[in-house]
Design a protein around this motif. Structure first.
Motif: not given
Lengths: 113, 112
Positions: B59-60, B31, B48, B37, B35, B41-45, B50, B90, B33
């Motif tokens: 999500d973003l 897995k 990703y 950022q 992100y 501020m926040e981390l946003h996925l 598998y 990231l 990913y």
């Protein structure tokens, strides 16, 4: 809802005091939780984890507390030092193949001299 | 120390250019990913994977694309960079559910 664009909350503590950083998680089925520390200009680094069959886990100067009833996670840092200044993120995960990590919004910890 | 590497660490590029951010891990993790950022501020996925030949949007919403031809490599591509793409990106990997995610040092992208 999604908290896009929010600035991180800040916690300021005196050097030598204890710190407590809180996090609310979203999925009652999550069974694995991690705290990450992110210093300026770097990627997040693992601090400590806890599984849902525990309510407390201790590391070196850090303790994680898990309250599954209210879906709340805390990170306690003992004798906070200047090197602890960073952004702290909690993350939740389901112990199955299909679930991604979900990160909380993060808290900026500032240690005052 | 985590064996996950991102290059470049810093990139300044002009609008309209195509860029690829590299991410490699030597831990054999399935897995991976990406992100996004912004500073403080926040981390946003944003993406990703598998495993090999598996990629999903996060999500973003993002105008970037990813590929996963090899387990260890998960590059992110912007076909036409814009100033709104200026951010830190990231990369992370994990062995699977119930295991910690390891992060790279990040790529700070500035589009001028």
């Amino acid at each position: 809802g999604e908290s896009v664009g929010l600035h991180l909350p800040t916690l300021s503590v005196q050097e030598g005091d204890n710190s407590m950083i809180n996090c609310a998680y979203s999925n009652s089925a999550s069974d694995y939780f991690i705290w990450y520390k992110q210093e300026s200009g770097k990627g997040p680094q693992f601090i400590i984890d806890i599984r849902s069959n525990m309510d407390k886990r201790q590391g070196q100067r850090v303790t994680v507390l898990l309250n599954k009833t209210v879906k709340h996670l805390s990170l306690q840092i003992a004798a906070t030092q200047p090197g602890d200044s960073a952004v702290y993120f909690c993350a939740e995960n389901l112990n199955n193949y299909g679930q991604n990590f979900v990160f909380g919004p993060g808290t900026r910890l500032s240690v005052l001299p | 120390e985590a064996d996950i590497y991102q290059t470049p660490r810093y990139l300044v590029i002009g609008t309209g250019k195509k860029i690829t951010l590299e991410c490699s891990q030597t831990m054999g993790h399935d897995k991976m990913y990406w992100y996004q950022q912004d500073p403080g501020m926040e981390l946003h996925l944003i993406h990703y994977s598998y495993g090999v030949n598996s990629t999903e949007k996060g999500d973003l919403s993002s105008e970037s694309t990813v590929s996963r031809i090899r387990t260890e490599h998960f590059p992110l591509t912007l076909e036409s960079a814009r100033p709104s793409h200026t951010s830190q990106y990231l990369c992370a990997s994990t062995a699977g559910g119930g295991a910690e995610a390891f992060f790279g040092q990040g790529t700070r992208l500035t589009v001028v």
